[in-house]
Design an enzyme around this catalytic site. Structure first.
Site, PDB file in Angstrom:
ATOM      1  CB  CYS A   6      -0.825   0.009   1.083  1.00 31.17           C
ATOM      2  SG  CYS A   6      -1.673  -1.659   1.391  1.00 31.17           S
ATOM      3  N   GLY A  34      -1.884   1.376  -4.724  1.00 27.64           N
ATOM      4  CA  GLY A  34      -3.197   0.874  -4.094  1.00 27.64           C
ATOM      5  C   GLY A  34      -4.444   1.525  -4.586  1.00 27.64           C
ATOM      6  CG  ASN A 108       3.835  -0.204   2.061  1.00 35.71           C
ATOM      7  OD1 ASN A 108       4.573   0.360   1.554  1.00 35.71           O
ATOM      8  ND2 ASN A 108       2.968  -1.303   1.615  1.00 35.71           N
ATOM      9  N   GLY A 109       2.970  -2.996   4.317  1.00 39.38           N
ATOM     10  CA  GLY A 109       3.692  -4.002   4.622  1.00 39.38           C
ATOM     11  C   GLY A 109       2.860  -5.349   5.114  1.00 39.38           C
ATOM     12  CB  CYS A 245      10.863  -4.864  -1.411  1.00 38.71           C
ATOM     13  SG  CYS A 245       9.710  -5.327  -2.707  1.00 38.71           S
ATOM     14  CE1 TYR A 251       3.576  -3.623 -12.306  1.00 38.10           C
ATOM     15  CE2 TYR A 251       3.127  -3.263  -9.910  1.00 38.10           C
ATOM     16  CZ  TYR A 251       2.649  -3.262 -11.330  1.00 38.10           C
ATOM     17  OH  TYR A 251       1.190  -3.066 -11.284  1.00 38.10           O
ATOM     18  CG  ASP A 354       6.038  -6.535 -18.891  1.00 42.47           C
ATOM     19  OD1 ASP A 354       6.184  -5.313 -18.473  1.00 42.47           O
ATOM     20  OD2 ASP A 354       5.135  -7.039 -19.077  1.00 42.47           O
ATOM     21  CG  ASP A 355       7.203  -4.846 -14.517  1.00 46.72           C
ATOM     22  OD1 ASP A 355       7.122  -5.767 -13.641  1.00 46.72           O
ATOM     23  OD2 ASP A 355       6.417  -4.836 -15.763  1.00 46.72           O
ATOM     24  CB  CYS A 391       6.196 -11.879  -1.542  1.00 47.25           C
ATOM     25  SG  CYS A 391       6.571 -10.413  -0.673  1.00 47.25           S
ATOM     26  CB  CYS A 440      13.783  -8.522   0.280  1.00 48.93           C
ATOM     27  SG  CYS A 440      13.031 -10.046   0.584  1.00 48.93           S
ATOM     28  CB  CYS A 443       9.696 -13.350  -4.844  1.00 46.25           C
ATOM     29  SG  CYS A 443      10.664 -11.853  -5.469  1.00 46.25           S
TER      30      CYS A 443
END
Ligand code: 5GP
Ligand code: MG
Length: 467
Positions: A6, A34, A108-109, A245, A251, A354-355, A391, A440, A443
């Site tokens: 968020c 968000g 956020n998290g 992150c 992204y 693309d990302d 994640c 991090c 993923c």
């Protein structure tokens, strides 16, 4: 269900003039973080008033609503959706009562051990009205506040227990604004000033959107307290290494934001250049999948000398397509979101940038549309290395089963998406391009930076499957 990823925003002003409007503008600058719901909580000198709603910031707030939200100190939140619109009672900020006094916070998290904390607080007699980690965080701070009668202490004590990613803004009825961030710094949190104000935001671009001067990051593990315009900083917890992150760069964040001292634009540009070095292609044009592929495509184009072509056109009024109830809907939403300039595409050998590839829906659909328009070759280049693991720390990836890279080799993926060639960024290239190894990468590698997580419980709660 837990919702993550968020945007948060907070202002401490000396004057009661248009503060809620500034929060509103800050939230619009964070809208990409968000779109499910949004809210503002503001302290008017007596009490905290709050307005929350489902939908875009513009749908929740108007002049009239904002004019009712008077006060000098306030916070706001934009919430990310998983499947469609969520429940109103889960929209933030969240208000907590403390023996007649209130405080409001926005997160956020993802609090990874929220379930255990919730159980413990239930045993201690706390009552919950939602199943969110945000409410657990609020109750945990309340619990320690009752013990210590000091917010800094209460937050610091809470941080000793919390596991996961959390960037938080908090306002109380003492007229204080707080901002704090998890010791690994997983999610971003920055601060700045304006004439009579201190501003805290998920991204620097939001501070700049209201003409604020960005001063830097709230450090991982740090608690900010703003009282009467003075900032007090306390480093409550430290970790040996940070774990920013990496998806914020790939992204999530705006390219004009500086996250952890790194301009997102530069990271994306470097990723594109690196892709051109790692996976050169004999091609006529480079086409980005807009918008998150744009800057990487520019980097690829400049590095390779292949001209860029902006022949995929994104409709900015269409919402997110990432998660939709059914695969059919997801495929349809690609066409709703993207238009194609056919003349540019016909007969060309194309590098498509693309990302990220998550399920593979977007890229498959784009490649097949390019082919149907007469593209001669399509060479796909992706700035994010293969996403193989879910994640638990703030990004709403699907279950591992749905992640295309978790069960296919790169060549199998290439065949599935009908590309002539496929080049994924390497982890090493990612680190070099972003410019730090304090990331991090869970993923990508399955190595989660947070210790002491009860995975069994998380699997239950998140409903995901781990290898
Ligand atoms: P896929 O279609 O492979 O499932 O997802 C990849 C596409 O979704 C990419 O075009 C990428 O830009 C986009 N994407 C990646 N992560 C997210 C996210 O968290 N939210 C949204 N809305 N899109 C995402
Ligand atoms: Mg995309």
């Amino acid at each position: 269900m837990i919702k993550e990823k968020c945007g948060v925003f907070g202002i401490h002003s000396e004057v009661d003039k248009g503060v809620s409007k500034k929060i509103f503008h800050g939230l619009i600058a964070l809208q990409h973080r968000g779109q499910e719901g949004s809210g503002i909580a503001i302290f008017n000198g007596m009490t905290i008033n709050i307005k929350r709603g489902l939908g875009l910031v513009m749908e929740v707030f108007n002049e009239h609503v904002l004019s009712m939200l008077r006060g000098k100190i306030g916070i706001g939140h934009v919430r990310y959706s998983t499947t469609g619109y969520g429940k109103l009672e889960e929209v933030q900020p969240f208000i907590e009562n403390l023996n007649g006094k209130k405080f409001a916070l926005a997160l956020n998290g993802t609090i990874a051990n929220f379930y255990e904390i919730r159980e413990e607080l239930l045993r201690k007699g706390f009552k919950f009205s939602t199943n969110t980690d945000t409410e657990v965080l609020a109750k945990l701070i309340a619990y320690y506040y009752i013990e210590t009668e000091d917010f800094v202490e209460a937050i610091a004590e809470s941080m000793n227990i919390l596991q996961g990613s959390y960037s938080v803004v908090l306002v109380n009825e003492e007229g204080e604004l707080y901002g704090f961030r998890d010791p690994l710094g997983i999610k971003p949190l920055t601060y700045g000033t304006n004439d009579n104000e201190v501003i805290i935001a998920s991204e620097s671009a939001a501070i700049e959107s209201i003409n604020g001067l960005v001063l830097g990051d709230i450090r991982p593990g740090e608690i900010f307290r703003i009282k009467e315009s003075n900032i007090e900083r306390k480093l409550a917890r430290t970790e040996k290494k940070r774990a920013y992150c990496m998806f914020e760069y790939i992204y999530f964040s705006r390219p004009d934001s500086t996250i952890n001292g790194i301009l997102v634009y530069n990271a994306r540009y470097n990723l594109g250049r690196m892709l051109a070095q790692l996976y050169p292609a004999d091609a006529d044009i480079v086409i980005p999948v807009p918008d998150t592929g744009n800057i990487a495509a520019l980097g690829f184009s400049r590095e390779s000398g292949i001209p860029i072509s902006l022949s995929l056109i994104r409709n900015p009024y269409i919402g997110r397509t990432f998660i939709r109830p059914s695969q059919k809907m997801r495929e349809l939403s690609v066409s709703l979101k993207l238009g194609f300039v056919k003349n540019e595409i016909k007969g060309k050998r194309i590098v498509l940038i693309d990302d990220s590839i998550v399920r593979g829906t977007t890229i498959s659909k784009v490649v097949s549309l390019l082919r149907s328009m007469g593209a001669k070759e399509v060479h796909v280049r992706i700035t994010c290395p293969p996403i193989k693991y879910p994640c638990f720390l703030g990004i709403d990836f699907p279950t591992q089963r749905e992640l295309i890279a978790s069960n296919k080799t790169i060549d199998e993926i290439r065949r599935t998406i009908h590309a002539d060639s496929l080049g994924y960024m390497t982890i090493d290239g990612l680190i070099k391009s972003i410019g730090t190894d304090e990331l991090c990468l869970a993923c990508l590698t399955g190595e989660y930076p947070v210790r002491g997580i009860c995975w069994k419980k998380l699997e239950e709660v998140f409903g995901v499957m781990r290898r």
